[in-house]
Design an enzyme around this catalytic site. Sequence first.
Site, PDB file in Angstrom:
ATOM      1  CB  SER A   1      30.983  41.150  42.204  1.00  0.00           C
ATOM      2  OG  SER A   1      30.535  39.635  42.614  1.00  0.00           O
TER       3      SER A   1
HETATM    4  N1  GSH Z   1      33.369  31.116  42.969  1.00  0.00           N
HETATM    5  C1  GSH Z   1      33.461  32.682  44.068  1.00  0.00           C
HETATM    6  C2  GSH Z   1      34.627  34.108  43.282  1.00  0.00           C
HETATM    7  C3  GSH Z   1      33.969  34.959  44.843  1.00  0.00           C
HETATM    8  C4  GSH Z   1      34.629  36.121  44.213  1.00  0.00           C
HETATM    9  O1  GSH Z   1      35.180  35.711  44.102  1.00  0.00           O
HETATM   10  N2  GSH Z   1      34.433  36.848  44.060  1.00  0.00           N
HETATM   11  C5  GSH Z   1      35.087  38.798  44.793  1.00  0.00           C
HETATM   12  C6  GSH Z   1      34.903  39.340  44.100  1.00  0.00           C
HETATM   13  S1  GSH Z   1      34.308  39.199  42.316  1.00  0.00           S
HETATM   14  C7  GSH Z   1      36.335  38.727  46.005  1.00  0.00           C
HETATM   15  O2  GSH Z   1      35.296  38.777  47.117  1.00  0.00           O
HETATM   16  N3  GSH Z   1      36.680  39.765  45.572  1.00  0.00           N
HETATM   17  C8  GSH Z   1      37.724  39.717  47.504  1.00  0.00           C
HETATM   18  C9  GSH Z   1      38.627  38.730  47.834  1.00  0.00           C
HETATM   19  O3  GSH Z   1      38.842  37.812  47.662  1.00  0.00           O
HETATM   20  O4  GSH Z   1      39.461  39.162  49.526  1.00  0.00           O
HETATM   21  C10 GSH Z   1      32.343  33.128  43.590  1.00  0.00           C
HETATM   22  O5  GSH Z   1      31.435  32.414  42.255  1.00  0.00           O
HETATM   23  O6  GSH Z   1      31.130  33.939  44.721  1.00  0.00           O
END
Ligand code: GSH
Length: 217
Positions: free
Chosen positions: A11
Amino acid sequence: MPITLYYSPMSPPARAVILLIKELGLTVELKEVDVRAGATRTEEFLRMNPEHTIPTLDDNGFYLAESRAILTYLIDRYYPGHELYPNIPKEKALINRVLNHDLSVFSLKTLGELSAIYRGLTSEVSEEMKTSVSNALSNLELFLVRNDWIAGENVTVADLSLLPTIASMVHAGLDLSRHPRLLAWYDNCKVLKGYQDDQEIAQQFGTLFRSMVTKGF
Ligand SMILES: N[C@@H](CCC(=O)N[C@@H](CS)C(=O)NCC(=O)O)C(=O)O
């Protein structure tokens, strides 16, 4: 009690926080979360972060999501005034400007556009995706017209926030040579303590990405 960071290895936002942890030498327990297996949707996880995203920080019961908020919190809480996020209003404002640009424009036009691929919805990097990524890079490069680092003369949390996204795309086949200032910036990032480890992860990301596309960058 240690600080805990819930993360997933590939990530980009989680990797930005890990770059900071390495840069500061901060003691943080890393807990890997399998997003695909639904580990961010459990009751326990949702109590910490209803938005079910990683990275999520647990600082002794203080829960914080959003990588850019975590980056600035860790400095303000544990290394106030550190040069990665100095306590000088105008310098902080310029760093926040880039962090906001990254969240609201850059990451959407790059990984956001490409997400159809790693979500398995398409196997081609379309012309629209290429244009979006190229515009995002040209836009970002404007921040490097007057200085070598993205928010001024020194490396800051804004550089750490951007690096994993750019490194992932480079390893996925993106050619940065049409963006010479960004290419030089990318090279400068080698001074970061977590750079090499992040490159290895970016390489894994790139290998996975290439295996998912019939037509790449
Ligand atoms: N804007 C957030 C983005 C976080 C994000 O979208 N993370 C993804 C992985 S890269 C995630 O956790 N996805 C799982 C979900 O949304 O359930 C940040 O910068 O922390």
